[in-house]
Design a protein around this motif. Structure first.
Motif, PDB file in Angstrom:
ATOM      1  N   LYS A 215       0.831  -1.216   0.000  1.00  0.00           N
ATOM      2  CA  LYS A 215       0.000   0.000   0.000  1.00  0.00           C
ATOM      3  C   LYS A 215       0.861   1.259   0.000  1.00  0.00           C
ATOM      4  CE  LYS A 215      -4.275  -1.665   2.135  1.00  0.00           C
ATOM      5  NZ  LYS A 215      -5.063  -1.685   3.391  1.00  0.00           N
ATOM      6  N   ASN A 216       1.963   1.225   0.763  1.00  0.00           N
ATOM      7  CA  ASN A 216       2.879   2.376   0.766  1.00  0.00           C
ATOM      8  C   ASN A 216       3.424   2.644  -0.629  1.00  0.00           C
ATOM      9  OD1 ASN A 216       2.701   3.128   3.421  1.00  0.00           O
ATOM     10  ND2 ASN A 216       4.464   1.913   4.087  1.00  0.00           N
ATOM     11  N   GLY A 217       3.775   1.562  -1.328  1.00  0.00           N
ATOM     12  CA  GLY A 217       4.282   1.717  -2.688  1.00  0.00           C
ATOM     13  C   GLY A 217       3.245   2.368  -3.595  1.00  0.00           C
ATOM     14  N   ILE A 218       1.994   1.964  -3.431  1.00  0.00           N
ATOM     15  CA  ILE A 218       0.915   2.523  -4.251  1.00  0.00           C
ATOM     16  C   ILE A 218       0.691   3.994  -3.889  1.00  0.00           C
ATOM     17  CG2 ILE A 218      -1.569   2.379  -4.748  1.00  0.00           C
ATOM     18  CD1 ILE A 218      -1.217  -0.714  -4.311  1.00  0.00           C
ATOM     19  N   ARG A 219       0.719   4.286  -2.573  1.00  0.00           N
ATOM     20  CA  ARG A 219       0.573   5.676  -2.115  1.00  0.00           C
ATOM     21  C   ARG A 219       1.666   6.564  -2.708  1.00  0.00           C
ATOM     22  NH1 ARG A 219       0.229   3.606   3.322  1.00  0.00           N
ATOM     23  NH2 ARG A 219      -1.933   2.967   3.575  1.00  0.00           N
ATOM     24  N   GLU A 220       2.855   5.951  -2.850  1.00  0.00           N
ATOM     25  CA  GLU A 220       3.978   6.724  -3.393  1.00  0.00           C
ATOM     26  C   GLU A 220       3.897   6.858  -4.922  1.00  0.00           C
ATOM     27  OE1 GLU A 220       7.274   4.578  -1.781  1.00  0.00           O
ATOM     28  OE2 GLU A 220       6.887   5.307   0.257  1.00  0.00           O
ATOM     29  N   GLY A 221       2.829   6.312  -5.505  1.00  0.00           N
ATOM     30  CA  GLY A 221       2.613   6.567  -6.925  1.00  0.00           C
ATOM     31  C   GLY A 221       2.752   5.357  -7.841  1.00  0.00           C
ATOM     32  N   TYR A 222       3.023   4.174  -7.271  1.00  0.00           N
ATOM     33  CA  TYR A 222       3.192   3.004  -8.133  1.00  0.00           C
ATOM     34  C   TYR A 222       1.863   2.637  -8.798  1.00  0.00           C
ATOM     35  CZ  TYR A 222       4.348  -1.591  -9.852  1.00  0.00           C
ATOM     36  OH  TYR A 222       4.540  -2.663 -10.675  1.00  0.00           O
ATOM     37  N   ARG A 223       1.895   2.390 -10.104  1.00  0.00           N
ATOM     38  CA  ARG A 223       0.677   2.047 -10.857  1.00  0.00           C
ATOM     39  C   ARG A 223       0.885   0.720 -11.572  1.00  0.00           C
ATOM     40  NH1 ARG A 223      -1.073   4.779  -7.948  1.00  0.00           N
ATOM     41  NH2 ARG A 223      -1.646   6.969  -8.005  1.00  0.00           N
ATOM     42  N   GLY A 224       0.796  -0.370 -10.870  1.00  0.00           N
ATOM     43  CA  GLY A 224       0.956  -1.674 -11.509  1.00  0.00           C
ATOM     44  C   GLY A 224      -0.382  -2.395 -11.544  1.00  0.00           C
ATOM     45  N   ARG A 225      -0.339  -3.713 -11.675  1.00  0.00           N
ATOM     46  CA  ARG A 225      -1.577  -4.478 -11.823  1.00  0.00           C
ATOM     47  C   ARG A 225      -2.186  -4.876 -10.488  1.00  0.00           C
ATOM     48  NH1 ARG A 225      -0.704  -9.105 -16.124  1.00  0.00           N
ATOM     49  NH2 ARG A 225      -2.885  -9.332 -15.513  1.00  0.00           N
TER      50      ARG A 225
ATOM     51  N   ASP B 133       6.229  -5.287 -10.717  1.00  0.00           N
ATOM     52  CA  ASP B 133       7.499  -4.819 -10.148  1.00  0.00           C
ATOM     53  C   ASP B 133       7.468  -4.654  -8.633  1.00  0.00           C
ATOM     54  OD1 ASP B 133       8.905  -4.759 -12.430  1.00  0.00           O
ATOM     55  OD2 ASP B 133       8.918  -2.578 -12.695  1.00  0.00           O
ATOM     56  N   LEU B 134       6.517  -3.856  -8.173  1.00  0.00           N
ATOM     57  CA  LEU B 134       6.432  -3.553  -6.740  1.00  0.00           C
ATOM     58  C   LEU B 134       6.233  -4.841  -5.933  1.00  0.00           C
ATOM     59  CD1 LEU B 134       6.052  -1.394  -4.439  1.00  0.00           C
ATOM     60  CD2 LEU B 134       3.596  -1.589  -4.902  1.00  0.00           C
ATOM     61  N   CYS B 135       5.237  -5.632  -6.326  1.00  0.00           N
ATOM     62  CA  CYS B 135       4.946  -6.859  -5.583  1.00  0.00           C
ATOM     63  C   CYS B 135       6.088  -7.864  -5.723  1.00  0.00           C
ATOM     64  CB  CYS B 135       3.629  -7.472  -6.045  1.00  0.00           C
ATOM     65  SG  CYS B 135       2.227  -6.424  -5.607  1.00  0.00           S
ATOM     66  N   GLY B 136       6.753  -7.854  -6.859  1.00  0.00           N
ATOM     67  CA  GLY B 136       7.899  -8.745  -7.057  1.00  0.00           C
ATOM     68  C   GLY B 136       8.992  -8.454  -6.052  1.00  0.00           C
ATOM     69  N   ARG B 137       9.314  -7.169  -5.937  1.00  0.00           N
ATOM     70  CA  ARG B 137      10.367  -6.763  -5.002  1.00  0.00           C
ATOM     71  C   ARG B 137       9.980  -7.115  -3.569  1.00  0.00           C
ATOM     72  NH1 ARG B 137      10.677  -2.371  -2.213  1.00  0.00           N
ATOM     73  NH2 ARG B 137       9.143  -1.145  -3.370  1.00  0.00           N
ATOM     74  N   ILE B 138       8.741  -6.810  -3.191  1.00  0.00           N
ATOM     75  CA  ILE B 138       8.305  -7.051  -1.805  1.00  0.00           C
ATOM     76  C   ILE B 138       8.172  -8.547  -1.516  1.00  0.00           C
ATOM     77  CG2 ILE B 138       6.313  -6.768  -0.256  1.00  0.00           C
ATOM     78  CD1 ILE B 138       6.070  -3.879  -1.470  1.00  0.00           C
TER      79      ILE B 138
END
Lengths: 312, 312
Positions: free
Chosen positions: B194-204, B230-235
């Protein structure tokens, strides 16, 4: 009367131990690795005979022989499956000593034996939940839970040195990264200081070690840290932080009444235990800290001999 | 016939458990926190009565009532010293239920009860050294060593979620940094996404979660990771790596025969256990891996009810 033998990588120490856990005579010999298992076994037998003769004790009055040895010991047979220090595999030392003297013989991992000795005679069995952490060249330990030494499924439980404190941390001799041992083991710490010197660092540490870096040990590094040496300060603060975190990790998991610290790095430094305890108290959970004691071992180098003589 | 009750932070589940460990009837109610201890206690009593009535069972035939509850439980009295979920302090739930029904009552930490249930009926007591790791919103667990549940000095032993995997890692709700729970607990993982999304990440990931990030859970994150997000992959790779390292740390220390994995994050993902097992096998010591089994729990949500009903 009992016999305790501590078989290390460089020396073997045998002691005559009375029923109160006091070593009333002991003797040490070097380990000559090229003799192999059968030669070293003969040395151990000869050493036990000397101990008996010098103590004026007959084999017949010996209740038990206990042997402490680094490595993995098979459940049941007590065969030494693998000892990295001695490069033995499947060594039947228990059986061979037992047959030779016709005295009940017991073989136990050396650090487990030391923790058991400290528990039985240092703490006098008053505490039922104890973690022993022995910091020498590496980090070893033993766990007593509800008054019983933890052995685990394959008899290799209690390896406190190989809890992981950072999956991306220093390489450990076990092959993994970031083990407690890789952060706090004496040989790893000394190596990091020597690396700094090799890379060109010119501080007071060489002088503090008496001019000879081959004799560098943790006590020197702590001294240099106290005197404000940059390299040793950086390295030693990391040791304090990771030792405190490592103890906190074990305390949170196992909720012991006593954390017992021993080994050369503990006995050879002045402030390490107190400084690590402070870090631990900041990191461990309140419920696990209630009533927790952090103590240094009381039996020194005799702990393994005494523990081996009594453990069943 | 026995009664098992699982008192959680949001719901209470009571079950009628027969001698073979089968739940033959159960019922759940929500926890209304504003009722406080005395109101919730009354709700628990009423719930047990409903279970008995619907099961056609008389109080007199009940052998034991077992209650599983998150929090720290006092040795001996079994008083709930502190339950963060319920905000209770010094709650005498065991005494009050025992007095009301005049049936022998036992209170145990909820994750310990679940591990005990899985051990007794999932594994049928065939294994003597077991570590249970339950990954839900947080990470809890229990340790069985030599056939006995480890309680520790103050009854808070077995907190596998608070071993330290990185002293400078993520902040944990316990106040410390880098706990196993902070890396692998479901609520922490979801928060990082959620933090990643708040910071602007726009993935699937938003689409995978059905457009509603409030219902985001570990299963969605694993799915996004598999699809190359990308985001979920890293996390998620970090979760796999730290879960593997955490299990390796526990395996090296305790040398269990079985690592038992349970909880929402384990049951709600497809590949996590296999991927973490691979990491663990690379990191743990050879001697500790010999014969080691890594298994998922078999009793699902009933584990704590069943365990509580039988633990003594």
């Amino acid at each position: 009367m009992r016999i305790g033998v501590d078989v290390g990588g460089t020396k073997i120490v045998a002691g005559l131990v009375d029923d109160s856990g006091t070593v009333i005579g002991k003797k040490r010999i070097p380990v000559v690795q090229k003799k192999g298992y059968s030669g070293i076994k003969k040395d151990i037998i000869a050493l036990i005979k000397v101990i008996l003769r010098e103590g004026g004790v007959s084999e017949k009055t010996i209740e038990k022989i206990g042997i402490a040895c680094a490595g993995q010991i098979e459940k049941g047979t007590q065969k030494i499956l693998f000892s990295p220090n001695l490069r033995w595999r499947n060594a039947p030392l228990k059986r061979d000593i037992e047959r030779y003297f016709n005295v009940r013989t017991f073989l136990e991992n050396d650090v487990n034996a030391a923790v058991y000795g400290e528990w039985k005679f240092g703490l006098k069995e008053t505490k039922k939940d104890v973690i022993g952490i022995f910091i020498g060249t590496g980090v070893g330990g033993g766990i007593i839970t509800n008054g019983t030494l933890l052995h685990g499924f394959s008899n290799v439980g209690g390896e406190v040195g190989h809890i992981i404190l950072n999956p991306y941390g220093y390489r450990c001799h076990c092959g993994n990264y970031g083990c407690f041992e890789a952060y706090c083991g004496g040989s790893y710490i000394v190596e990091r200081v020597k690396n700094g010197i090799r890379e060109g660092y010119r501080g007071r540490i060489r002088e503090i070690a008496g001019g000879d870096l081959n004799s560098l040990h943790a006590g020197h590094i702590e001294e240099a840290y106290m005197l404000g040496d940059d390299l040793c300060g950086r390295i030693w603060r990391e040791v304090i932080e990771y030792l405190g975190a490592g103890i906190a990790s074990l305390v949170n998991l196992l909720n012991p009444e006593v954390v017992l610290l021993g080994g050369g790095v503990v006995y050879g430094t002045k402030y390490l235990v107190d400084e690590a305890r402070k870090v631990m108290e900041e990191r461990a959970m309140e419920a696990s800290l209630k009533g927790l004691l952090v103590e240094k071992g009381r039996l020194g180098d005799d702990a393994a001999i005494i523990g081996a003589a009594f453990i069943e």
